[in-house]
Design a protein around this motif. Structure first.
Motif, PDB file in Angstrom:
ATOM      1  N   ILE A 192       0.816  -1.215   0.000  1.00 56.35           N
ATOM      2  CA  ILE A 192       0.000   0.000   0.000  1.00 56.35           C
ATOM      3  C   ILE A 192       0.851   1.267   0.000  1.00 56.35           C
ATOM      4  O   ILE A 192       0.565   2.229  -0.725  1.00 56.35           O
ATOM      5  CB  ILE A 192      -0.965  -0.004   1.209  1.00 56.35           C
ATOM      6  N   MET A 193       1.919   1.279   0.800  1.00 58.02           N
ATOM      7  CA  MET A 193       2.707   2.500   0.998  1.00 58.02           C
ATOM      8  C   MET A 193       3.947   2.596   0.107  1.00 58.02           C
ATOM      9  O   MET A 193       4.561   3.650   0.012  1.00 58.02           O
ATOM     10  CB  MET A 193       3.125   2.606   2.469  1.00 58.02           C
ATOM     11  N   GLY A 194       4.338   1.483  -0.507  1.00 59.23           N
ATOM     12  CA  GLY A 194       5.494   1.532  -1.399  1.00 59.23           C
ATOM     13  C   GLY A 194       6.834   1.430  -0.710  1.00 59.23           C
ATOM     14  O   GLY A 194       7.881   1.506  -1.362  1.00 59.23           O
ATOM     15  N   LYS A 195       6.836   1.267   0.595  1.00 66.31           N
ATOM     16  CA  LYS A 195       8.081   1.039   1.354  1.00 66.31           C
ATOM     17  C   LYS A 195       7.744   0.236   2.588  1.00 66.31           C
ATOM     18  O   LYS A 195       6.606   0.203   3.050  1.00 66.31           O
ATOM     19  CB  LYS A 195       8.766   2.352   1.724  1.00 66.31           C
ATOM     20  N   ARG A 196       8.744  -0.424   3.145  1.00 68.14           N
ATOM     21  CA  ARG A 196       8.523  -1.276   4.305  1.00 68.14           C
ATOM     22  C   ARG A 196       8.336  -0.401   5.561  1.00 68.14           C
ATOM     23  O   ARG A 196       8.789   0.750   5.598  1.00 68.14           O
ATOM     24  CB  ARG A 196       9.696  -2.246   4.492  1.00 68.14           C
ATOM     25  N   PRO A 197       7.676  -0.937   6.596  1.00 71.82           N
ATOM     26  CA  PRO A 197       7.455  -0.145   7.815  1.00 71.82           C
ATOM     27  C   PRO A 197       8.748   0.422   8.399  1.00 71.82           C
ATOM     28  O   PRO A 197       8.774   1.573   8.846  1.00 71.82           O
ATOM     29  CB  PRO A 197       6.802  -1.154   8.774  1.00 71.82           C
ATOM     30  N   SER A 198       9.815  -0.363   8.380  1.00 74.31           N
ATOM     31  CA  SER A 198      11.093   0.106   8.931  1.00 74.31           C
ATOM     32  C   SER A 198      11.645   1.274   8.121  1.00 74.31           C
ATOM     33  O   SER A 198      12.214   2.221   8.682  1.00 74.31           O
ATOM     34  CB  SER A 198      12.110  -1.034   8.961  1.00 74.31           C
ATOM     35  N   GLU A 199      11.463   1.230   6.799  1.00 71.44           N
ATOM     36  CA  GLU A 199      11.928   2.316   5.933  1.00 71.44           C
ATOM     37  C   GLU A 199      11.099   3.572   6.171  1.00 71.44           C
ATOM     38  O   GLU A 199      11.627   4.696   6.181  1.00 71.44           O
ATOM     39  CB  GLU A 199      11.843   1.905   4.464  1.00 71.44           C
TER      40      GLU A 199
END
Length: 268
Positions: free
Chosen positions: A250-257
């Protein structure tokens, strides 16, 4: 900052570009609209922008374009959120990008120009154009460098039954909600609840529910010290990989990123 600022100062000179930076510590900006188009950039957290039909979730390091005449209220998710605003006069013949609400990741070029303007406040007129040429170029660059709008938004429910159901889900987001059980809890059949979501919101239950969980996790990622595993549980995911993969889709990047990119760059 009281509502008078928004109702009078921005549009007082209809031909000026109006700059306002360093909005920090705000908790709520009441519903208002402008005759000018608004560029709203944020750092340090999520900003909720509520219009008549939708709730937008503006993440850190992104900007939202709000066309002229669109009434909206603004809810920063925490006092550490920084918001930077540029308001541009629009002609009646304006089309395309400037006519649509949208959320976009900011690119390096726009970031550098915004950094250059961060000490400017108030009206910028054509008489000062040579001194403030950058902000005039900024408006054109928005259209020329724009990427695809991110659909980080949820529609407002209008059906009273659905409003109650969504309020219940939101208040119990740490639990997993399945359509059959949810329908039963509200004395509905699976099919009738499914149809209600599609009719009133224009999307399926699972799509709405998934996006609600991910958008809520944005706030936890920026406003808390919880681990990503804890945040996954807080929005109803028992599996960290499932949460992480869904977030990335959904966001295009991982939660950590995303958490790393939330560090404030344009200091107030």
């Amino acid at each position: 900052m009281d509502s008078k600022y928004y109702l009078t100062e921005v549009d007082k000179n209809p031909n000026s570009i109006f700059c306002y930076h360093n909005l920090m510590g705000e908790t709520f900006i009441e519903p208002h609209s402008h005759d000018k188009g608004q560029f709203l950039y944020t750092e340090g957290g999520v900003v909720h922008v509520k219009t008549s039909s939708r709730m937008y979730y503006l993440p850190a390091r992104h900007y939202m374009w709000i066309p002229p005449g669109v009434e909206h209220a603004i809810y920063p998710s925490s006092p550490r959120v920084i918001m930077r605003n540029l308001y541009f006069p629009m002609s009646a013949t304006t089309t395309g990008f400037y006519k649509k609400e949208g959320i976009y990741p900011i690119n390096n070029l726009l970031m550098e120009l915004l950094l250059f303007t961060k000490t400017w406040n108030g009206d910028i007129t054509k008489a000062k154009k040579s001194k403030y040429a950058i902000v005039y170029a900024f408006k054109e660059l928005l259209k020329q460098t724009v990427s695809k709008s991110l659909h980080i938004e949820l529609p407002h429910a209008t059906d009273k039954r659905l409003i109650n159901i969504i309020n219940y889900i939101t208040e119990h987001l740490n639990q997993e909600h399945l359509l059959p059980k949810l329908a039963s809890n509200f004395s509905m059949t699976d099919k009738s609840l499914y149809r209600l979501f599609k009719k009133d919101l224009g999307m399926s239950f699972i799509k709405y529910y998934t996006q609600l969980r991910i958008f809520k996790s944005l706030e936890y990622l920026t406003n808390s010290d919880h681990t990503i595993s804890e945040i996954a549980n807080m929005v109803g995911y028992s599996s960290l990989p499932t949460f992480s993969n869904t977030f990335t889709k959904i966001m295009g990047k991982r939660p950590s990123e995303y958490r790393t990119s939330n560090e404030i760059y344009l200091d107030p």
